[in-house]
Design a protein around this motif. Structure first.
Motif, PDB file in Angstrom:
ATOM      1  N   GLN A  85       0.818  -1.218   0.000  1.00 36.27           N
ATOM      2  CA  GLN A  85       0.000   0.000   0.000  1.00 36.27           C
ATOM      3  C   GLN A  85       0.848   1.263   0.000  1.00 36.27           C
ATOM      4  O   GLN A  85       0.613   2.195  -0.777  1.00 36.27           O
ATOM      5  CB  GLN A  85      -0.937  -0.004   1.216  1.00 36.27           C
ATOM      6  N   LYS A  86       1.884   1.306   0.851  1.00 35.81           N
ATOM      7  CA  LYS A  86       2.732   2.502   0.951  1.00 35.81           C
ATOM      8  C   LYS A  86       3.562   2.695  -0.321  1.00 35.81           C
ATOM      9  O   LYS A  86       3.647   3.796  -0.863  1.00 35.81           O
ATOM     10  CB  LYS A  86       3.650   2.391   2.164  1.00 35.81           C
ATOM     11  N   LYS A  89       1.462   3.856  -3.232  1.00 35.26           N
ATOM     12  CA  LYS A  89       1.125   5.272  -3.082  1.00 35.26           C
ATOM     13  C   LYS A  89       2.321   6.151  -3.427  1.00 35.26           C
ATOM     14  O   LYS A  89       2.194   7.166  -4.119  1.00 35.26           O
ATOM     15  CB  LYS A  89       0.666   5.543  -1.640  1.00 35.26           C
ATOM     16  N   ASP A  90       3.520   5.754  -2.968  1.00 36.93           N
ATOM     17  CA  ASP A  90       4.739   6.512  -3.269  1.00 36.93           C
ATOM     18  C   ASP A  90       5.008   6.556  -4.770  1.00 36.93           C
ATOM     19  O   ASP A  90       5.449   7.573  -5.308  1.00 36.93           O
ATOM     20  CB  ASP A  90       5.947   5.893  -2.555  1.00 36.93           C
ATOM     21  N   LYS A  92       2.802   6.444  -7.157  1.00 41.91           N
ATOM     22  CA  LYS A  92       1.858   7.370  -7.775  1.00 41.91           C
ATOM     23  C   LYS A  92       2.299   8.815  -7.560  1.00 41.91           C
ATOM     24  O   LYS A  92       2.182   9.654  -8.456  1.00 41.91           O
ATOM     25  CB  LYS A  92       0.454   7.165  -7.195  1.00 41.91           C
ATOM     26  N   VAL A  93       2.824   9.097  -6.362  1.00 44.11           N
ATOM     27  CA  VAL A  93       3.321  10.448  -6.071  1.00 44.11           C
ATOM     28  C   VAL A  93       4.465  10.788  -6.998  1.00 44.11           C
ATOM     29  O   VAL A  93       4.545  11.883  -7.564  1.00 44.11           O
ATOM     30  CB  VAL A  93       3.757  10.561  -4.598  1.00 44.11           C
ATOM     31  N   ASN A 330      -6.993  -2.578  -5.220  1.00 49.84           N
ATOM     32  CA  ASN A 330      -6.952  -1.129  -5.393  1.00 49.84           C
ATOM     33  C   ASN A 330      -5.731  -0.470  -4.770  1.00 49.84           C
ATOM     34  O   ASN A 330      -5.408   0.671  -5.099  1.00 49.84           O
ATOM     35  CB  ASN A 330      -8.222  -0.490  -4.791  1.00 49.84           C
ATOM     36  N   GLU A 331      -5.040  -1.156  -3.865  1.00 46.02           N
ATOM     37  CA  GLU A 331      -3.982  -0.500  -3.102  1.00 46.02           C
ATOM     38  C   GLU A 331      -2.628  -1.178  -3.201  1.00 46.02           C
ATOM     39  O   GLU A 331      -1.659  -0.710  -2.599  1.00 46.02           O
ATOM     40  CB  GLU A 331      -4.405  -0.413  -1.627  1.00 46.02           C
ATOM     41  N   GLU A 332      -2.529  -2.262  -3.947  1.00 45.11           N
ATOM     42  CA  GLU A 332      -1.260  -2.967  -4.084  1.00 45.11           C
ATOM     43  C   GLU A 332      -1.044  -3.320  -5.557  1.00 45.11           C
ATOM     44  O   GLU A 332      -1.982  -3.324  -6.350  1.00 45.11           O
ATOM     45  CB  GLU A 332      -1.242  -4.233  -3.233  1.00 45.11           C
TER      46      GLU A 332
END
Length: 435
Positions: A85-86, A89-90, A92-93, A330-332
């Motif tokens: 998940q982290k 997200k990183d 995408k940033v 959705n998150e991995e």
């Protein structure tokens, strides 16, 4: 505990059964029998159950599965990995917005975390990091057995915070320590300059972001009458494939630019040039070095194979594999290597790189040890008063402002690779048939 474990193993069996059902169509392609596949999956199930039951620390089943996936992908190659998940997200940033970092691109070479290139005018570049540096420690944490994702995660952080990198550099007797302050990484991917007393264009591309092709088109439209182009891709760590292909297409009118070939033949693809997109056919030289990787290797290698440009400098990094992001929920996601790039001649880039036509190592242009010569003021009857008058006039004269858009002769002689490129493109412009 026993009941929970049995339920967990039952879930694993169900999961593996579903996986098996989805993958049976690959059996014919791989030659793997159903019996051997079931045997391997049963072994995996047994290992998961054993770890859950006997491992010294309390570890959840979800953690066991995550670690299993991470271990699988990290052992495939240096560029595949599991994005939890982290990390997802990183990523995408990094792709969609600004982030605090060092401006450094790293890769794995012979199992060591290696600097591919510092990005121009970023904290890493200003601190003095170089292509080929091996990162030994990030702050106090050893990089031994560290993945690229873990290393990038440690180096990224809030702007204006400090990080210490311990570096091993060829030619240095002991490790070097660099204290670097993170900053918002903003990259000027394309800029141009001209040369003093030469009708040549210097085209510098620092990375392949989404603006490279449009910026290059703008630059070429402003300099239509130049006699030659030097494209500088040194320390360019790569970027977007479509930008590399479309940039090459500006200079090549036909033929394959790069091919993508993987295990699944349906995913193979050839990227070809089109005559309608070609802008110029003036003589070209491309500058590459050990910090040139991925997209920059594609451009340099394709122009070399098409005999469109002379490549000058040093052998490139050798990163020629294709990674895709495959979401898991959705998150991995998985970052998986699915193919390799091949240049028009059929040669691969991966772990090989591009060898220049003319190898030139960095440094200054050699000059005589002394510039001694007899001048007027060495003669007995030199005109002292005239010299004093001239000196006074020069002192009073306003200083000329340096034109940052022009590469002076002095700057040129400080970069033997660039000086070699200028000399070569001048010869090409003289010998090129006039149409």
């Amino acid at each position: 505990m026993k009941k929970t474990r049995l339920m967990t193993l039952g879930f694993v069996a169900t999961l593996i059964g579903a996986t098996f059902a989805l993958s049976t169509n690959l059996n014919a392609q791989t030659g793997v029998s159903e019996e051997s596949r079931l045997s391997a999956l049963a072994k995996f199930t047994k290992v998961l159950g054993t770890v859950e039951q006997y491992y010294v620390d309390d570890i959840t089943f979800n953690e066991i599965i995550t670690k299993s996936i991470e271990g699988l992908l990290s052992n495939l190659d240096a560029h595949s990995g599991f994005l939890d998940q982290k990390k997802f997200k990183d990523m995408k940033v990094q792709t969609d917005g600004e982030f605090g970092g060092l401006g450094i691109t790293v890769g794995m070479r012979d199992g060591a975390l290696t600097v591919i290139a510092p990005i121009e005018d970023t904290p890493a570049d200003k601190a003095g990091l170089k292509s080929g540096d091996i990162v030994l420690r990030i702050d106090e944490q050893s990089t031994l057995n560290m993945t690229i994702d873990e290393a990038v995660g440690l180096m990224r952080g809030k702007p204006q915070t400090d990080i210490v990198l311990t570096i091993v550099r060829e030619g240095e007797a002991k490790p070097l320590t660099f204290k670097i302050t993170r900053d918002i990484i903003k990259i000027n991917s394309v800029y141009t300059k001209t040369f003093e007393n030469e009708n040549l264009l210097y085209l510098r591309i620092t990375s392949f972001d989404k603006n490279v092709v449009e910026k290059t088109k703008e630059a070429l439209s402003k300099h239509r009458s130049v006699n030659g182009i030097i494209m500088d891709l040194r320390n360019n760590p790569g970027g977007l494939l479509d930008q590399a292909v479309n940039l090459t297409d500006l200079f090549v009118s036909e033929g394959i630019i790069v091919s993508q070939k993987g295990r699944v033949k349906g995913e193979d693809q050839d990227y070809t040039a089109s005559k309608r997109t070609t802008i110029t056919n003036v003589p070209m030289v491309v500058l590459l070095n050990g910090g040139s990787a991925s997209a920059s290797e594609i451009v340099g290698g394709a122009l070399q194979d098409h005999k469109r440009a002379i490549v000058v400098g040093e052998k490139t990094f050798g990163k020629g594999s294709v990674q895709v992001i495959l979401p898991v929920g959705n998150e991995e996601a998985l970052r998986l290597t699915i193919a390799r790039y091949y240049l028009p001649s059929g040669r691969t880039i991966q772990a090989v790189g591009v060898t220049p036509d003319i190898i030139v190592h960095p440094g200054n242009v050699p000059a005589p040890e002394t510039d001694y010569s007899i001048k007027e003021n060495d003669l007995k009857l030199h005109l002292t008063s005239e010299l004093e008058k001239l000196a006074a006039e020069q002192k009073m004269a306003p200083k000329k402002k340096t034109d940052e858009s022009v590469i002076s002769a002095k700057q040129l002689y400080g970069d033997i690779q660039l000086k070699s490129a200028v000399d070569i493109v001048k010869v090409l412009s003289i010998t090129k048939p006039k149409h």
